[in-house]
Motif scaffolding. Structure first.
Motif, PDB file in Angstrom:
ATOM      1  N   LEU A 160      44.127  41.841  41.595  1.00  0.00           N
ATOM      2  CA  LEU A 160      45.358  41.143  41.706  1.00  0.00           C
ATOM      3  C   LEU A 160      45.058  41.050  43.171  1.00  0.00           C
ATOM      4  CD1 LEU A 160      47.485  42.107  39.603  1.00  0.00           C
ATOM      5  CD2 LEU A 160      46.479  39.453  39.670  1.00  0.00           C
ATOM      6  N   HIS A 161      45.233  42.323  44.202  1.00  0.00           N
ATOM      7  CA  HIS A 161      44.992  42.097  45.970  1.00  0.00           C
ATOM      8  C   HIS A 161      44.207  41.124  46.546  1.00  0.00           C
ATOM      9  CE1 HIS A 161      47.324  44.209  48.862  1.00  0.00           C
ATOM     10  NE2 HIS A 161      45.902  45.218  49.581  1.00  0.00           N
ATOM     11  N   LEU A 162      43.201  41.695  45.704  1.00  0.00           N
ATOM     12  CA  LEU A 162      42.210  40.481  46.328  1.00  0.00           C
ATOM     13  C   LEU A 162      42.545  38.907  45.869  1.00  0.00           C
ATOM     14  CD1 LEU A 162      39.362  39.854  47.817  1.00  0.00           C
ATOM     15  CD2 LEU A 162      38.337  39.327  45.274  1.00  0.00           C
ATOM     16  N   LEU A 163      42.982  38.881  45.176  1.00  0.00           N
ATOM     17  CA  LEU A 163      43.386  36.938  45.327  1.00  0.00           C
ATOM     18  C   LEU A 163      44.545  36.798  46.115  1.00  0.00           C
ATOM     19  CD1 LEU A 163      43.306  36.655  41.283  1.00  0.00           C
ATOM     20  CD2 LEU A 163      41.663  35.630  42.757  1.00  0.00           C
ATOM     21  N   GLU A 164      45.324  37.657  45.848  1.00  0.00           N
ATOM     22  CA  GLU A 164      46.691  37.238  46.857  1.00  0.00           C
ATOM     23  C   GLU A 164      45.584  37.099  47.987  1.00  0.00           C
ATOM     24  OE1 GLU A 164      48.538  41.118  47.744  1.00  0.00           O
ATOM     25  OE2 GLU A 164      50.549  40.076  47.998  1.00  0.00           O
ATOM     26  N   PHE A 165      45.178  37.630  49.119  1.00  0.00           N
ATOM     27  CA  PHE A 165      44.265  37.240  50.458  1.00  0.00           C
ATOM     28  C   PHE A 165      44.260  36.396  50.320  1.00  0.00           C
ATOM     29  CE2 PHE A 165      40.827  36.100  53.102  1.00  0.00           C
ATOM     30  CZ  PHE A 165      41.006  36.497  53.917  1.00  0.00           C
ATOM     31  N   PHE A 166      43.511  35.277  49.249  1.00  0.00           N
ATOM     32  CA  PHE A 166      43.210  33.883  49.424  1.00  0.00           C
ATOM     33  C   PHE A 166      44.677  32.793  48.739  1.00  0.00           C
ATOM     34  CE2 PHE A 166      39.522  36.093  47.919  1.00  0.00           C
ATOM     35  CZ  PHE A 166      38.666  35.206  49.266  1.00  0.00           C
ATOM     36  N   VAL A 167      45.193  33.496  47.983  1.00  0.00           N
ATOM     37  CA  VAL A 167      46.831  32.630  47.185  1.00  0.00           C
ATOM     38  C   VAL A 167      47.545  32.276  48.666  1.00  0.00           C
ATOM     39  CG1 VAL A 167      48.486  32.482  45.949  1.00  0.00           C
ATOM     40  CG2 VAL A 167      46.796  33.012  44.973  1.00  0.00           C
ATOM     41  N   LYS A 168      47.202  33.960  49.503  1.00  0.00           N
ATOM     42  CA  LYS A 168      47.746  34.043  50.686  1.00  0.00           C
ATOM     43  C   LYS A 168      47.966  32.307  51.814  1.00  0.00           C
ATOM     44  CE  LYS A 168      50.599  38.168  51.986  1.00  0.00           C
ATOM     45  NZ  LYS A 168      50.114  39.579  52.095  1.00  0.00           N
ATOM     46  N   LYS A 169      46.299  31.712  51.846  1.00  0.00           N
ATOM     47  CA  LYS A 169      45.817  31.248  53.013  1.00  0.00           C
ATOM     48  C   LYS A 169      46.349  29.968  52.126  1.00  0.00           C
ATOM     49  CE  LYS A 169      43.746  33.788  55.384  1.00  0.00           C
ATOM     50  NZ  LYS A 169      42.230  33.693  56.960  1.00  0.00           N
ATOM     51  N   CYS A 170      46.380  30.386  50.911  1.00  0.00           N
ATOM     52  CA  CYS A 170      46.931  28.681  50.618  1.00  0.00           C
ATOM     53  C   CYS A 170      48.049  28.344  51.249  1.00  0.00           C
ATOM     54  CB  CYS A 170      46.205  28.495  49.289  1.00  0.00           C
ATOM     55  SG  CYS A 170      44.556  28.385  48.820  1.00  0.00           S
ATOM     56  N   HIS A 171      48.724  29.535  50.942  1.00  0.00           N
ATOM     57  CA  HIS A 171      50.258  28.979  50.829  1.00  0.00           C
ATOM     58  C   HIS A 171      50.672  28.725  52.521  1.00  0.00           C
ATOM     59  CE1 HIS A 171      52.754  29.701  46.955  1.00  0.00           C
ATOM     60  NE2 HIS A 171      51.213  30.131  46.530  1.00  0.00           N
ATOM     61  N   GLU A 172      49.631  29.466  53.388  1.00  0.00           N
ATOM     62  CA  GLU A 172      49.667  29.028  54.630  1.00  0.00           C
ATOM     63  C   GLU A 172      49.707  27.157  55.089  1.00  0.00           C
ATOM     64  OE1 GLU A 172      49.029  33.278  56.292  1.00  0.00           O
ATOM     65  OE2 GLU A 172      47.384  31.960  56.476  1.00  0.00           O
ATOM     66  N   ILE A 173      49.006  26.972  54.637  1.00  0.00           N
ATOM     67  CA  ILE A 173      48.138  25.232  54.976  1.00  0.00           C
ATOM     68  C   ILE A 173      49.127  25.274  54.026  1.00  0.00           C
ATOM     69  CG2 ILE A 173      45.790  26.320  55.916  1.00  0.00           C
ATOM     70  CD1 ILE A 173      44.648  24.835  53.655  1.00  0.00           C
ATOM     71  N   GLY A 174      49.450  25.290  53.300  1.00  0.00           N
ATOM     72  CA  GLY A 174      50.686  23.870  51.747  1.00  0.00           C
ATOM     73  C   GLY A 174      49.493  23.767  50.865  1.00  0.00           C
ATOM     74  N   VAL A 175      48.316  23.719  50.214  1.00  0.00           N
ATOM     75  CA  VAL A 175      48.061  22.993  49.471  1.00  0.00           C
ATOM     76  C   VAL A 175      48.137  24.398  48.523  1.00  0.00           C
ATOM     77  CG1 VAL A 175      45.694  25.153  49.567  1.00  0.00           C
ATOM     78  CG2 VAL A 175      45.592  22.215  48.762  1.00  0.00           C
ATOM     79  N   ALA A 176      48.012  23.647  47.114  1.00  0.00           N
ATOM     80  CA  ALA A 176      48.594  24.361  45.777  1.00  0.00           C
ATOM     81  C   ALA A 176      47.174  25.052  45.754  1.00  0.00           C
ATOM     82  CB  ALA A 176      48.428  22.977  45.067  1.00  0.00           C
ATOM     83  N   CYS A 177      47.534  25.636  45.198  1.00  0.00           N
ATOM     84  CA  CYS A 177      46.385  26.920  44.047  1.00  0.00           C
ATOM     85  C   CYS A 177      46.665  27.397  42.727  1.00  0.00           C
ATOM     86  CB  CYS A 177      45.811  28.074  45.146  1.00  0.00           C
ATOM     87  SG  CYS A 177      47.051  29.453  45.300  1.00  0.00           S
ATOM     88  N   GLU A 178      45.534  27.637  41.699  1.00  0.00           N
ATOM     89  CA  GLU A 178      45.793  28.657  41.180  1.00  0.00           C
ATOM     90  C   GLU A 178      45.188  29.723  41.172  1.00  0.00           C
ATOM     91  OE1 GLU A 178      45.917  26.948  37.509  1.00  0.00           O
ATOM     92  OE2 GLU A 178      47.422  25.221  37.718  1.00  0.00           O
ATOM     93  N   ALA A 179      44.897  31.551  40.325  1.00  0.00           N
ATOM     94  CA  ALA A 179      44.266  31.615  40.962  1.00  0.00           C
ATOM     95  C   ALA A 179      44.148  33.511  39.617  1.00  0.00           C
ATOM     96  CB  ALA A 179      44.926  32.934  41.658  1.00  0.00           C
ATOM     97  N   TRP A 180      43.018  33.235  38.770  1.00  0.00           N
ATOM     98  CA  TRP A 180      42.886  34.248  37.775  1.00  0.00           C
ATOM     99  C   TRP A 180      41.703  34.649  37.464  1.00  0.00           C
ATOM    100  CZ3 TRP A 180      41.499  29.120  38.184  1.00  0.00           C
ATOM    101  CH2 TRP A 180      40.443  28.657  37.481  1.00  0.00           C
ATOM    102  N   ILE A 181      41.976  36.642  37.091  1.00  0.00           N
ATOM    103  CA  ILE A 181      40.893  36.843  36.721  1.00  0.00           C
ATOM    104  C   ILE A 181      40.516  36.895  35.824  1.00  0.00           C
ATOM    105  CG2 ILE A 181      40.290  39.675  36.982  1.00  0.00           C
ATOM    106  CD1 ILE A 181      42.734  39.824  38.667  1.00  0.00           C
ATOM    107  N   LYS A 182      38.824  37.046  35.761  1.00  0.00           N
ATOM    108  CA  LYS A 182      38.767  37.523  34.428  1.00  0.00           C
ATOM    109  C   LYS A 182      37.325  38.564  34.373  1.00  0.00           C
ATOM    110  CE  LYS A 182      39.421  33.698  31.972  1.00  0.00           C
ATOM    111  NZ  LYS A 182      39.657  33.892  29.976  1.00  0.00           N
ATOM    112  N   ILE A 183      37.022  39.067  32.895  1.00  0.00           N
ATOM    113  CA  ILE A 183      36.103  39.843  33.565  1.00  0.00           C
ATOM    114  C   ILE A 183      34.654  39.983  32.083  1.00  0.00           C
ATOM    115  CG2 ILE A 183      35.814  42.739  31.992  1.00  0.00           C
ATOM    116  CD1 ILE A 183      39.452  43.077  32.967  1.00  0.00           C
TER     117      ILE A 183
END
Lengths: 175, 175
Positions: B86-109
Motif C-alpha cells: 500500500l505504501h508503494l502504491l501511495e507513491f504513485f497515487v500521490k503523484k496522480c493527485h498532484e497533477i490532477g489525473v484520476a486514478c485507482e490502485a489495487w494489489i494482487k498476489i
C-alpha cells in the motif's frame, strides 16, 4: 510537461491481401487506435511521424510479367514502387489532416526492423507505435516479427498494438 | 474521440535495491514518462489504473531473522507485506493527485506476468504500460521478463518503457 508536442513515430506498411498501396490491417489499426486513444482531441500536443519502409526485393515480384531489358527498366520499376509507397503514406497523412494533427511522412528502403530502429535513433521520437499480427512462436520463425525486434532494440518506448480478433485473416501471416 | 477517458493500466513493483516500499527504477520511469509524454496537461482525458502484484514467496525472504511459531505470525507477516504494498502504491497515487489525473490502485498476489494479463482481461484498460529492465537473451532465461510476456499475451495494446541508460544499475537484473 513542456510545450513541445510529443513526437509519435508510427511504422506503416502495405497490405499483403489487397494490392500494395493499401495499408496493412495491423498498421491501419495501430495508427487509428493511436489517434483515438492517445491523441484524442489534443491535436496540438502531438506530432505524428509516419515511416514506411519498402522491401525492394519482395516488391519486385509484383512485376512477374515485366521484361527488364535495360537499366532504365529497373529505374522505372523503382519509380513505380516509390509512387505506390507515397500513395500508401497519403492515406495516413490525409487522416492526420482531417483531425488536425501535425504530421511528417517519409519512405526508406531496406529491412523494416533494422531501418525502423535506425530511424528511431536518428529522429529520436518520444515513442514508436508498431502494429503486430500477434503471431505464435512457430510462425515467427518463418515470417519474423518486426514488432518484437523493435520492442527489444529501438532506443525509445514502444507501443505494440495487435489486430482486433475480428480483423484477423485466416492465415495469420497475412496482413 | 468519445468523452470517456482513456484507461491506462500501469503495472508497478518495488525496488530490488532500496527497501521494498520504494518503487523499482523501471516502474517509476514508466509511470513518470506516461504522465509527461501521454497524459501531458490533458488530465481529464486519462484515468490511471495502478496495479501492484506482490510475489508472496519472494517477499517472505525479507524476514530472515523472524521466527514463525504460529499461524498468527504468518498472518502478521502477510499484513506487514500488504502495508508495504500500500505504501508503494501511495507513491504513485500521490503523484496522480498532484497533477490532477484520476486514478485507482489495487494489489494482487501471485506471479506478476500472469496476474497482470488476467487483470487486463478483467478490467479491460485501453492500454497497459510496463517498465522494462532491457535484459539480454541470456539474462532473460534466468530472471524472466514480465514485459515481454505481457506484450505477447495481454489482451490490449502494451507500451514498453526501458530504463534510461544513466539509471541502469551495474547488475541489470537489479531494479
Amino acid at each position: 510537461m513542456g510545450s513541445e508536442p510529443t513526437k509519435v513515430m508510427v511504422a506503416v506498411n502495405g497490405s499483403t491481401i489487397k494490392e500494395y498501396p493499401h495499408p496493412s490491417i495491423s498498421s491501419k489499426r495501430a495508427f487509428e487506435w493511436t489517434l483515438e486513444k492517445i491523441v484524442r482531441s489534443n491535436t496540438s500536443d502531438f506530432k505524428i511521424l509516419l515511416l514506411h519502409v519498402q522491401v525492394t526485393d519482395e516488391d519486385g515480384f509484383d512485376d512477374v510479367d515485366s521484361v527488364y531489358a535495360s537499366p532504365d527498366d529497373f529505374r522505372s520499376m523503382r519509380e513505380t514502387n516509390k509512387a505506390k509507397g507515397l500513395h500508401l503514406l497519403e492515406f495516413f497523412v490525409k487522416k492526420c489532416h482531417e483531425i488536425g494533427v501535425a504530421c511528417e511522412a517519409w519512405i526508406k528502403i531496406g529491412d523494416p526492423k533494422d531501418v525502423i530502429c535506425k530511424e528511431v535513433t536518428r529522429v529520436q521520437p518520444d515513442f514508436l507505435v508498431v502494429g503486430s499480427r500477434g503471431l505464435g512462436r512457430f510462425q515467427k520463425v518463418f515470417v519474423g516479427t518486426v514488432s518484437a525486434f523493435c520492442v527489444k532494440h529501438a532506443e525509445c518506448p514502444v507501443l505494440t498494438i495487435k489486430r482486433n480478433p475480428d480483423e484477423t485473416p485466416s492465415d495469420l501471416a497475412d496482413d
